[in-house]
Design an enzyme around this catalytic site. Sequence first.
Site, PDB file in Angstrom:
ATOM      1  N   THR A 178      19.576  28.647   5.508  1.00 48.90           N
ATOM      2  CA  THR A 178      20.060  29.386   6.680  1.00 48.90           C
ATOM      3  C   THR A 178      20.723  28.466   7.680  1.00 48.90           C
ATOM      4  O   THR A 178      20.252  27.357   7.892  1.00 48.90           O
ATOM      5  CB  THR A 178      18.861  30.069   7.401  1.00 48.90           C
ATOM      6  OG1 THR A 178      18.263  30.965   6.488  1.00 48.90           O
ATOM      7  CG2 THR A 178      19.289  30.831   8.628  1.00 48.90           C
ATOM      8  N   ARG A 206      15.775  42.052  -1.744  1.00 44.71           N
ATOM      9  CA  ARG A 206      15.012  41.491  -0.623  1.00 44.71           C
ATOM     10  C   ARG A 206      15.952  41.126   0.545  1.00 44.71           C
ATOM     11  O   ARG A 206      16.989  40.511   0.373  1.00 44.71           O
ATOM     12  CB  ARG A 206      14.261  40.252  -1.098  1.00 44.71           C
ATOM     13  CG  ARG A 206      13.386  39.591  -0.042  1.00 44.71           C
ATOM     14  CD  ARG A 206      14.087  38.440   0.643  1.00 44.71           C
ATOM     15  NE  ARG A 206      13.202  37.679   1.518  1.00 44.71           N
ATOM     16  CZ  ARG A 206      13.602  36.747   2.361  1.00 44.71           C
ATOM     17  NH1 ARG A 206      14.883  36.453   2.450  1.00 44.71           N
ATOM     18  NH2 ARG A 206      12.762  36.100   3.117  1.00 44.71           N
ATOM     19  N   GLY A 230      13.266  29.426   7.788  1.00 44.73           N
ATOM     20  CA  GLY A 230      11.999  29.369   7.063  1.00 44.73           C
ATOM     21  C   GLY A 230      11.677  30.692   6.409  1.00 44.73           C
ATOM     22  O   GLY A 230      12.559  31.511   6.147  1.00 44.73           O
TER      23      GLY A 230
HETATM   24  C1  SD4 Z   1      15.076  34.048   4.832  1.00 43.88           C
HETATM   25  N1  SD4 Z   1      14.820  32.775   6.851  1.00 43.88           N
HETATM   26  O1  SD4 Z   1      15.862  34.697   4.170  1.00 43.88           O
HETATM   27  C2  SD4 Z   1      15.568  32.866   5.619  1.00 43.88           C
HETATM   28  C3  SD4 Z   1      15.455  31.658   4.755  1.00 43.88           C
HETATM   29  C4  SD4 Z   1      15.591  30.326   5.455  1.00 43.88           C
HETATM   30  O2  SD4 Z   1      15.701  28.044   5.279  1.00 43.88           O
HETATM   31  O3  SD4 Z   1      15.741  30.200   6.643  1.00 43.88           O
HETATM   32  N2  SD4 Z   1      15.521  29.252   4.732  1.00 43.88           N
HETATM   33  O4  SD4 Z   1      13.862  34.277   4.835  1.00 43.88           O
END
Ligand code: SD4
Length: 318
Positions: A178, A206, A230
């Site tokens: 992200t 998802r 995250g």
């Molecule tokens: C998610 N928050 O799709 C995102 C993934 C992410 O570093 O930030 N990864 O859940």
Amino acid sequence: MGAIAAGLVACTQNKEASATQQPKDLPNANPFPIVISTWPHIVDNEVALTAIKTGDLLDGIEQGINSVENNPEDQSVGLGGRPDRTGIVTLDACIMDKEHRAGSVCYLKNIKNPISVARLVMQDTPHVILAGDGALQFALSKGFKEEELLTAKSKEEYVEWLKTAHYKPKVNAELHDTIGMLAIDDKGDISGGCSTSGLGYKMQGRVGDSPIIGAGLFVDNEIGAATATGMGELVLTTLGSFLTVEFMRQGMSPMEACKAAVMRTVEKNKNTYKEMQVGYIALDKYGRYGAYSIQPGFQYTVTFENHNEVFDADSYLD
Ligand code: SD4
């Protein structure tokens, strides 16, 4: 201590900063505009800063995030993003501006710049979120072109993953999915955006936190903005970016607010948080910024005139 260094200590490293510390007490605020983003994004933040200085705030957010989305080597976002477990890349993004408008796309396929589509949802439709086929049709109607987003590198890794098909989401400095970007311009107005290919090898269909206003991103131009990275499920169930902004409204500094939002996640997920990463960055109306995460290893980038630097966020676990 120089102006920049003083600001950085006040904003990012002062774990003991009092919750009642007032902005007027802070030494030497950094010059506006300021761009901050999740993870190391030196080049992309620079693109954003230049666009803000020569254009406007939203152009900066959009172009800064486009810079990552267009980079096939970056497997976190847009072109080259990691696919779901059926091998399809699906993208989520949202944007929120100083007027408290928001736009978002979820589960968008074959369009490499979801942040740009989200901006048009915000500007040109009566809605906030478009998903799936509707989002794709809207993008096509606006002139976006469909293309294969799964690059050879991401495909190769996916084929390797299929051998065990063991799903254990992992988020760290090498493996993240992200970009969240926040910026304040020289008028003191704030906007932000967030774009992702979501967790690699997620279930088909998802959608995470990143396109959900209040979860992956929230902007309140009177107070500040926050964005998350995250494990999206933990961010969704605490509405973490909204929470972070609300903590700033109550008087916390950005770093204190990020920490308080992380602590909410920890409290609500006592049995699982040790295995999970969630990180927030935040920027307030005074140009102060901060970050905090559950696990060590979360980095963020801060960019303003003559300054572009990646920092390690403080974390709850060592
Ligand atoms: C998610 N928050 O799709 C995102 C993934 C992410 O570093 O930030 N990864 O859940």
